[in-house]
Design a protein around this motif. Sequence first.
Motif, PDB file in Angstrom:
ATOM      1  N   THR A 102      39.025  45.102 -54.750  1.00 55.32           N
ATOM      2  CA  THR A 102      40.009  46.142 -54.479  1.00 55.32           C
ATOM      3  C   THR A 102      39.849  46.656 -53.051  1.00 55.32           C
ATOM      4  N   TYR A 103      38.604  46.841 -52.677  1.00 57.93           N
ATOM      5  CA  TYR A 103      38.292  47.340 -51.343  1.00 57.93           C
ATOM      6  C   TYR A 103      38.822  46.393 -50.255  1.00 57.93           C
ATOM      7  N   LEU A 104      38.624  45.106 -50.498  1.00 58.24           N
ATOM      8  CA  LEU A 104      39.043  44.087 -49.536  1.00 58.24           C
ATOM      9  C   LEU A 104      40.571  44.028 -49.429  1.00 58.24           C
ATOM     10  N   ALA A 105      41.244  44.170 -50.539  1.00 57.28           N
ATOM     11  CA  ALA A 105      42.711  44.139 -50.521  1.00 57.28           C
ATOM     12  C   ALA A 105      43.239  45.309 -49.697  1.00 57.28           C
ATOM     13  N   ARG A 106      42.625  46.452 -49.910  1.00 59.71           N
ATOM     14  CA  ARG A 106      43.047  47.639 -49.169  1.00 59.71           C
ATOM     15  C   ARG A 106      42.770  47.449 -47.671  1.00 59.71           C
ATOM     16  N   ALA A 107      41.614  46.871 -47.372  1.00 56.88           N
ATOM     17  CA  ALA A 107      41.271  46.636 -45.967  1.00 56.88           C
ATOM     18  C   ALA A 107      42.219  45.623 -45.340  1.00 56.88           C
ATOM     19  N   THR A 108      42.710  44.670 -46.129  1.00 57.73           N
ATOM     20  CA  THR A 108      43.656  43.685 -45.605  1.00 57.73           C
ATOM     21  C   THR A 108      44.927  44.381 -45.141  1.00 57.73           C
ATOM     22  N   ALA A 109      45.394  45.307 -45.944  1.00 55.63           N
ATOM     23  CA  ALA A 109      46.590  46.065 -45.555  1.00 55.63           C
ATOM     24  C   ALA A 109      46.316  46.835 -44.265  1.00 55.63           C
ATOM     25  N   ALA A 148      49.834  47.379 -42.502  1.00 56.70           N
ATOM     26  CA  ALA A 148      50.928  47.364 -43.474  1.00 56.70           C
ATOM     27  C   ALA A 148      50.699  48.475 -44.480  1.00 56.70           C
ATOM     28  N   SER A 149      51.743  48.811 -45.198  1.00 58.57           N
ATOM     29  CA  SER A 149      51.506  49.754 -46.284  1.00 58.57           C
ATOM     30  C   SER A 149      50.895  48.985 -47.455  1.00 58.57           C
ATOM     31  N   PHE A 150      50.392  49.728 -48.392  1.00 59.40           N
ATOM     32  CA  PHE A 150      49.622  49.137 -49.477  1.00 59.40           C
ATOM     33  C   PHE A 150      50.099  49.734 -50.785  1.00 59.40           C
ATOM     34  N   ILE A 151      50.463  48.862 -51.696  1.00 64.72           N
ATOM     35  CA  ILE A 151      50.851  49.362 -53.015  1.00 64.72           C
ATOM     36  C   ILE A 151      49.862  48.837 -54.039  1.00 64.72           C
ATOM     37  N   CYS A 188      54.078  44.933 -46.050  1.00 62.23           N
ATOM     38  CA  CYS A 188      53.448  45.639 -47.149  1.00 62.23           C
ATOM     39  C   CYS A 188      52.523  44.679 -47.898  1.00 62.23           C
ATOM     40  N   VAL A 189      51.364  45.176 -48.288  1.00 63.93           N
ATOM     41  CA  VAL A 189      50.499  44.420 -49.188  1.00 63.93           C
ATOM     42  C   VAL A 189      50.725  44.957 -50.594  1.00 63.93           C
ATOM     43  N   LEU A 190      51.196  44.062 -51.448  1.00 63.98           N
ATOM     44  CA  LEU A 190      51.454  44.463 -52.830  1.00 63.98           C
ATOM     45  C   LEU A 190      50.314  43.912 -53.671  1.00 63.98           C
ATOM     46  N   PHE A 191      49.516  44.808 -54.208  1.00 60.27           N
ATOM     47  CA  PHE A 191      48.263  44.390 -54.839  1.00 60.27           C
ATOM     48  C   PHE A 191      48.269  44.665 -56.333  1.00 60.27           C
ATOM     49  N   PHE A 192      48.101  43.618 -57.119  1.00 60.15           N
ATOM     50  CA  PHE A 192      48.047  43.761 -58.573  1.00 60.15           C
ATOM     51  C   PHE A 192      46.603  43.685 -59.040  1.00 60.15           C
TER      52      PHE A 192
END
Length: 455
Positions: free
Chosen positions: A221-228, A233-236, A268-272
């Motif tokens: 989760t941390y890495l996905a947020r850091a990617t955004a 980009a925004s992060f969802i 935007c990074v859309l993260f599931f």
Amino acid sequence: MALPPDSAAIQPLLEALAFSPENLALRKHVAGLLLQSGRLPEAEELYRTGLRQAPQDADLQLGLAETYAGLRKTSAAFVVVEELLEAQPEHARAHLLHARLLADTDQLTAAIEAYQTALAFNPTLEDADLAARLRGRAPAQGGAAPEHHTAPNDLINEQTLFGGLERPSINFSDVGGMESLKEEIRLKIIHPMQFPDLYKAYGKATGGGLLLYGPPGCGKTYLARATAGEVKASFIHVGINDILDMWLGNSERNLHQIFEQARLQAPCVLFFDEVDALAANRHDLRQSAGRTVINQFLSELDGATRSNEGVLIMAATNAPWQLDGAFRRPGRFDRILLVTPPDEPARAAVLELLLREKPVGQSINLPKLAAQTAGYSGADLKAVVDVAIESCLRESMKAGKPLPLEQRTLQDAIGKVRPSTREWFATAKNYALYSNEGGLYDDILVYLGIKKPSA
Ligand SMILES: Nc1ncnc2c1ncn2[C@@H]1O[C@H](COP(=O)(O)OP(=O)(O)OP(=O)(O)O)[C@@H](O)[C@H]1O
Ligand SMILES: [Mg+2]
């Protein structure tokens, strides 16, 4: 639904009330019956008289507000219900009425919030009509759902529904170690988004998503947020369980709305997160619903309805082997990356973060601690620090003065916390050895030293 009480039944009660007007319980009961049977002016009168006797009575206030709402005296209803909520902020029914009033006055964002608050305090208060209205689907008059429900207005309201839109303040420099992982993410998903033409010129597909998998607590989760954060980009952040639970039966629409919101927010990074919940859902009782949600998810991934340009789709799971093979077809989650437990530099970075605001002594040696915690996840390291802090507190109590946290205490704590990732790898190894189609899980074998890394 209860039938409205008939007038014949109410009459004797009205007479009884005339004899003992101070009987509040009776008053509430009769007023409630009048309200239910649509005799609103009479109900109003009873509630108002009651409130003169007991101005703070929540039942009377709510009853009066509901009566006002029924009489379309909307602003009077607002005043009463808001007063009630001020005195009793946890009054679920009051929030529900508030939500209806807000919806009536087209304050949809606030209405959604109020409705969610009501449900949070009392989940049994679901109101299907209201829910439908809040989703911009069914106009109160009924009739077919309009197809333009993805208009920006509607979507802005969705943001409150899923609460997931962020502008992350962390980027790759906040992720300790994990250099090869960052490089892979750049190559597999950031660059294709930034230079789509170049990729196309070389016949490389762009689009599609990246699936992060690995043991719990290791920074997916941390890495996905850091990617955004890295691509500004925004992060969802979408918890799959949230979509499946919220507005039961509406999951497909929820998914569509989320994708639409991401398209609107691009880049935007859309993260599931916990995407395996979709797979779990397939096996449970709501089987048919599960299948349609998955199909919806896949067609959104494919960009079947609208292009996903500028949207980086990422997902995380601890159990990739539970996911339907259909998820990994080209253009979907065709790139899959193992997020291993933090390596030594990463562990030092995580420990540094965890100890940042703590009183630490001179003896602390982060590289040494990092070296002693192979196999520990980020979450395990947090547990280590927690245990150490506890014993430091105990010692401080004994000493009668605050003592700083020392290396020795942390080392003792390491002895007490077992790394949690081994169990995961024990399971993962079996999948990697015995159902490793197309070398899907080679990363696991490489990490375990069973296979050599490919050049
Ligand atoms: N490389 C890292 N650098 C800095 N902090 C990290 C790193 N890896 C993990 N962490 C820390 O560990 C915490 C736990 O990570 P995170 O919640 O992202 O794990 P996860 O893999 O998503 O776990 P789960 O599978 O349980 O959802 C993060 O909040 C972060 O503070
Ligand atoms: Mg996570």
